[in-house]
Design an enzyme around this catalytic site. Sequence first.
Site, PDB file in Angstrom:
ATOM      1  N   LYS A 187       0.767  -1.285  -0.074  1.00  0.00           N
ATOM      2  CA  LYS A 187       0.187   0.250   0.050  1.00  0.00           C
ATOM      3  C   LYS A 187       0.885   1.411  -0.045  1.00  0.00           C
ATOM      4  O   LYS A 187       2.180   1.274   0.395  1.00  0.00           O
ATOM      5  CB  LYS A 187      -0.754   0.180   1.292  1.00  0.00           C
ATOM      6  CG  LYS A 187      -1.821  -1.014   1.251  1.00  0.00           C
ATOM      7  CD  LYS A 187      -2.991  -1.029   0.065  1.00  0.00           C
ATOM      8  CE  LYS A 187      -4.379  -1.694   0.176  1.00  0.00           C
ATOM      9  NZ  LYS A 187      -4.257  -2.976  -0.585  1.00  0.00           N
TER      10      LYS A 187
HETATM   11  C1  LIG Z   1      -9.942  -1.230  -0.970  1.00  0.00           C
HETATM   12  C2  LIG Z   1      -9.475  -2.279  -0.178  1.00  0.00           C
HETATM   13  N1  LIG Z   1     -10.177  -2.357   0.874  1.00  0.00           N
HETATM   14  C3  LIG Z   1      -9.619  -3.394   2.052  1.00  0.00           C
HETATM   15  C4  LIG Z   1      -8.585  -4.047   1.769  1.00  0.00           C
HETATM   16  C5  LIG Z   1      -8.129  -4.814   3.095  1.00  0.00           C
HETATM   17  O1  LIG Z   1      -6.912  -4.584   3.585  1.00  0.00           O
HETATM   18  P1  LIG Z   1      -6.118  -5.722   4.411  1.00  0.00           P
HETATM   19  O2  LIG Z   1      -5.356  -6.628   3.255  1.00  0.00           O
HETATM   20  O3  LIG Z   1      -5.149  -4.984   5.065  1.00  0.00           O
HETATM   21  O4  LIG Z   1      -6.982  -6.595   5.202  1.00  0.00           O
HETATM   22  C6  LIG Z   1      -7.727  -3.850   0.734  1.00  0.00           C
HETATM   23  C7  LIG Z   1      -6.584  -4.664   0.606  1.00  0.00           C
HETATM   24  O5  LIG Z   1      -6.043  -5.006  -0.241  1.00  0.00           O
HETATM   25  C8  LIG Z   1      -8.223  -2.962  -0.201  1.00  0.00           C
HETATM   26  O6  LIG Z   1      -7.555  -2.815  -1.449  1.00  0.00           O
END
Ligand SMILES: Cc1ncc(COP(=O)(O)O)c(C=O)c1O
Length: 371
Positions: A187
């Site tokens: 990210k």
């Molecule tokens: C738009 C979006 N929301 C939520 C998430 C979830 O994040 P995490 O992987 O830290 O749980 C991601 C992760 O790729 C995402 O791209």
Amino acid sequence: MVDLKSQYEKIKNTVNASIQEVLDTTTYINGPLVHEFQKNLEQYLDVKHVIPCANGTDALQIAMMGLDLKPGDEVITADFTFAATVEVIALLQLTPVLVDVDLVNMNISIEAIKKAITPKTKAIVPVHLFGRAANMEAIMRIANEHNLYVIEDNAQAIGANCKFSDGTKKKAGTIGHVASTSFFPSKNLGCYGDGGAIFTNDDELAHKIRGIVNHGMYVRYHHDVVGVNSRLDSIQAGVLNAKLPLLDEYGKARQDAARKYSAAFEGHQHIVAPTICDICDCHVFHQYTLRITNGKRDQLMEHLQSKQIPCAIYYPIPLHSQKAYVDSRYKEEDFPVTNQLVKEVISLPMHTELDNEQIKYITDSVIEFFK
Ligand SMILES: Cc1ncc(COP(=O)(O)O)c(C=O)c1O
């Protein structure tokens, strides 16, 4: 798609010192570095409360738990995004209402939101997709008219600005009632494992969420609400403290790379490149995503792979067609844009370390494919 190793080399001393501090002090969980990061991020975002947690999916879930949504409440979100958003809606036994997106900015369609509102609608979850802020002014207007909560999924756009018609700007993730983000390594603000956070300007909601992340406890061993265990490790907070001061610089590096990519593709008959706004920083390019309009996206992907250029399809299947989320309520004709995007999009490498030589090799290779 990303080059985290070269990025690490440049910040190695600070990151290593932070990690060493955690090891020396054994403050692995909820140590001072977590508190410091929370304060640093509150200041950066200009938001009253940041509540760190274990990942971006937990952050979304906890944000929704904090709003006391009830089973059967309808929650509107985008059909074209990563599954985490709809996943937590379903897990909480809320009713997901997937809607189409906009062809130009690929974010949730304002018209589609309006059409989807029913007496059972309780919340809208815009996702600031690929690093570009959704139209929060329009979304907040609709939410206010219909008395709905807005939960911003800001996993992909930390640092992006939302611009309002009176000329003011606010950071994505600080406009809705509550927002979530992810610090997954790739990210824009990534740690070296899993991490996430919830943001809100609402004191009462922040208090509630601080209990939910910690087993529903406000006083030790007194469980007032059903909670979860979701914590950001001190080591990850140390990494994030080292990277946060560089976030705007990282955003500029991504925007510079995007500008060079888009200049090379300008006017191309079969390539639609993302637009770059030079004034408001509304797009921090978590992904650089093209649309290939001659039906040969998959062949282009093979061509790039044959030249050792990483590329990816975010996202290949609309959420309304995913087995876990199919529902007789959905009609194909309600998703013309998502159905088009899943066939046309391709994302090119995008990170803070791209140099001119790499960008030229990538853009030349893309253009060569169409000759
Ligand atoms: C738009 C979006 N929301 C939520 C998430 C979830 O994040 P995490 O992987 O830290 O749980 C991601 C992760 O790729 C995402 O791209």
